[in-house]
Design a protein around this motif. Structure first.
Motif, mmCIF file in Angstrom:
data_model
loop_
_atom_site.group_PDB
_atom_site.id
_atom_site.type_symbol
_atom_site.label_atom_id
_atom_site.label_comp_id
_atom_site.label_asym_id
_atom_site.label_seq_id
_atom_site.Cartn_x
_atom_site.Cartn_y
_atom_site.Cartn_z
ATOM 1 N N ASN A 265 19.506 31.602 30.785
ATOM 2 C CA ASN A 265 18.994 30.323 31.296
ATOM 3 C C ASN A 265 18.740 29.429 30.844
ATOM 4 O O ASN A 265 17.930 29.378 29.449
ATOM 5 N N VAL A 266 19.064 28.042 30.794
ATOM 6 C CA VAL A 266 18.395 27.075 29.769
ATOM 7 C C VAL A 266 18.211 25.538 31.283
ATOM 8 O O VAL A 266 19.062 25.139 32.106
ATOM 9 N N ILE A 267 17.279 24.925 31.129
ATOM 10 C CA ILE A 267 16.847 24.113 31.680
ATOM 11 C C ILE A 267 16.446 22.844 30.344
ATOM 12 O O ILE A 267 14.981 23.028 29.773
ATOM 13 N N ALA A 268 17.498 22.267 29.859
ATOM 14 C CA ALA A 268 16.818 21.443 28.724
ATOM 15 C C ALA A 268 17.384 19.504 29.029
ATOM 16 O O ALA A 268 17.515 19.094 30.573
ATOM 17 N N ALA A 269 16.264 19.088 29.073
ATOM 18 C CA ALA A 269 15.498 17.700 29.876
ATOM 19 C C ALA A 269 15.391 17.011 28.244
ATOM 20 O O ALA A 269 15.557 17.802 27.227
ATOM 21 N N ASP A 270 15.204 15.322 28.369
ATOM 22 C CA ASP A 270 14.712 14.815 27.190
ATOM 23 C C ASP A 270 13.659 14.593 26.357
ATOM 24 O O ASP A 270 12.924 14.584 25.441
ATOM 25 N N THR A 271 12.029 15.535 27.558
ATOM 26 C CA THR A 271 11.499 16.210 26.983
ATOM 27 C C THR A 271 10.972 17.463 27.025
ATOM 28 O O THR A 271 11.354 17.201 28.147
ATOM 29 N N LYS B 264 7.845 18.423 28.405
ATOM 30 C CA LYS B 264 7.208 18.191 29.632
ATOM 31 C C LYS B 264 7.738 17.656 30.271
ATOM 32 O O LYS B 264 7.621 18.196 31.957
ATOM 33 N N GLU B 265 9.390 16.871 30.643
ATOM 34 C CA GLU B 265 9.734 16.965 31.823
ATOM 35 C C GLU B 265 11.514 18.048 32.222
ATOM 36 O O GLU B 265 10.889 18.647 33.511
ATOM 37 N N ALA B 266 11.079 19.017 31.145
ATOM 38 C CA ALA B 266 12.089 20.293 30.987
ATOM 39 C C ALA B 266 10.775 21.361 32.011
ATOM 40 O O ALA B 266 11.767 21.951 33.105
ATOM 41 N N GLU B 267 9.721 21.094 31.065
ATOM 42 C CA GLU B 267 8.982 22.353 32.341
ATOM 43 C C GLU B 267 8.230 22.041 33.930
ATOM 44 O O GLU B 267 8.229 22.649 34.779
ATOM 45 N N ARG B 268 8.410 20.427 34.024
ATOM 46 C CA ARG B 268 8.393 20.138 35.577
ATOM 47 C C ARG B 268 9.766 20.666 36.135
ATOM 48 O O ARG B 268 9.736 20.897 37.630
ATOM 49 N N ILE B 269 10.854 20.556 35.686
ATOM 50 C CA ILE B 269 12.203 20.821 36.529
ATOM 51 C C ILE B 269 12.102 21.922 36.612
ATOM 52 O O ILE B 269 12.447 22.979 37.773
ATOM 53 N N TYR C 106 15.367 35.235 27.869
ATOM 54 C CA TYR C 106 15.784 34.511 27.881
ATOM 55 C C TYR C 106 16.351 32.965 28.483
ATOM 56 O O TYR C 106 17.366 32.207 28.778
ATOM 57 N N ALA C 107 15.233 32.757 28.372
ATOM 58 C CA ALA C 107 14.986 31.121 29.926
ATOM 59 C C ALA C 107 14.832 30.563 28.835
ATOM 60 O O ALA C 107 13.454 30.203 28.582
ATOM 61 N N PHE C 108 15.228 29.093 28.553
ATOM 62 C CA PHE C 108 15.469 28.304 27.286
ATOM 63 C C PHE C 108 14.789 27.266 27.449
ATOM 64 O O PHE C 108 16.169 26.376 28.349
ATOM 65 N N ARG C 109 13.907 26.426 28.217
ATOM 66 C CA ARG C 109 13.196 25.330 28.459
ATOM 67 C C ARG C 109 13.042 24.959 28.080
ATOM 68 O O ARG C 109 11.750 24.353 27.012
ATOM 69 N N GLY C 110 12.941 22.697 27.622
ATOM 70 C CA GLY C 110 12.879 22.070 26.217
ATOM 71 C C GLY C 110 13.923 20.849 26.251
ATOM 72 O O GLY C 110 14.085 20.823 26.810
#
Length: 333
Positions: free
Chosen positions: A223-229, A231-236, A280-284
């Motif tokens: 699982n991937v939740i990538a964002a510009d920061t 903090k934003e990825a954590e929120r998403i 295996y959830a990669f967030r950030g």
């Protein structure tokens, strides 16, 4: 010797609160079209039933819709839950797809129900018998796709059509089958990580070359939740966390809009069941996800990584997959 790792998408057509099924399908197609531009290898759709937040139940139909709206990316099932169907019908459906979209259709086969037991019973009352016959059913599909002249029962639309088979698994059982048949093997580590390394070892050690594959070929899910920061990825990611809570408490609902991370949600992630599902959830940010992805690829030695994401806003999801594509084009393992 370094190698480029293929990267792909596992799509569940997740339904966000306030959107229609039709809008969900259109967003899936838009994602597939953009993934094609980003260099993703394949776009697989998962079969699930009786889940309000997932619209990929008629998997073969949706595969046709996605393939018809794209031109290069491979499209397939991740997977078709074979005990829910007869091998003949699956061969007819995917033989037809393979003829309509030559050399672009994959047939991933799993044996789980993709739903709760009551729904599984409604889909096929003799399903448990079909589960035990999974290896034979895979063999039947292979036969239908071969030169089957002379057989009493044939699937003319499938004979000679190039639709590669993949064996899917979330435990060790399917690893033995994939190795014995010399077929590529995809492991569902994005939600069932416990037996990942044991299953890969079985597959690698017992693999028998076949007419379909000379050497082992492995795919694993993250699982991937990538964002510009970060903090934003954590929120998403709060959308995914609340969705997992619904799964664990059997209180399924539509995907919910993200919120600021709360102490309650932080505590929830410390629950052992959550920790297992988020292994295996990669967030950030890009750097954070890149570091975790490189470590995962080095540990597993897989040939391809397939990514799933539960992100509420379509623009955020596109951005996440864009960032991940950049990561995969930068790294070699």
């Amino acid at each position: 010797m370094s190698k480029n790792i293929n990267y792909s998408i596992l799509e569940l057509a997740s339904v966000a609160y306030g959107t229609t099924i039709n809008e969900t399908f259109k967003r899936s197609l838009d994602l597939a079209q953009k993934a094609e531009e980003m260099g993703y290898t394949r776009f697989w759709l998962a079969e699930h039933h009786n889940m309000i937040s997932i619209a990929s139940s008629a998997t073969a139909v949706l595969i046709g819709y996605i393939a018809g709206g794209t031109s290069k990316i491979r499209v397939g099932s991740g997977g078709v839950m074979l005990p829910n169907h007869t091998p003949l019908i699956v061969a007819e459906q995917f033989g037809t797809l393979g003829s309509l979209y030559p050399d672009r259709i994959d047939l991933g086969l799993g044996r789980a129900p993709g739903t709760d037991q009551a729904t599984a019973q409604a889909i096929r009352p003799d399903r448990m018998q079909a589960v035990y016959q999974f290896p034979e059913a895979v063999g039947q599909i292979q036969q239908y796709f071969s030169d089957n002249r002379g057989a009493r029962v044939r699937v003319n639309v499938a004979e000679g059509v190039n639709v590669p088979l993949y064996i899917l698994g979330s435990s060790t059982d399917s690893a033995y089958l994939a190795a014995k048949k010399g077929l590529p093997y995809a492991f569902a580590s994005h939600f069932a990580p416990t037996h990942l390394f044991e299953a890969l070892n079985i597959y690698y050690n017992q693999f028998q070359p076949s007419e379909f594959l000379e050497e082992p070929y492995t795919i694993a899910g993250i699982n991937v939740i990538a964002a510009d920061t970060d903090k934003e990825a954590e929120r998403i990611s709060t959308t995914m966390i609340r969705m997992l809570l619904g799964v664990l408490t059997n209180n399924l609902d539509y995907m919910q809009e993200p919120i600021d991370m709360t102490p309650e949600l932080r505590d929830l992630q410390q629950n052992p069941a959550f920790q297992r599902m988020l292994t295996y959830a990669f967030r950030g940010s890009k750097d954070t996800v890149k570091e975790k992805t490189v470590e995962f690829l080095k540990q597993t030695g897989i040939d391809e990584v397939i990514v799933s994401s539960h992100i509420f806003h379509h623009e955020d999801r596109i951005n996440s997959y864009r960032i991940f594509a950049e990561i995969m084009n930068e790294i070699k393992i």
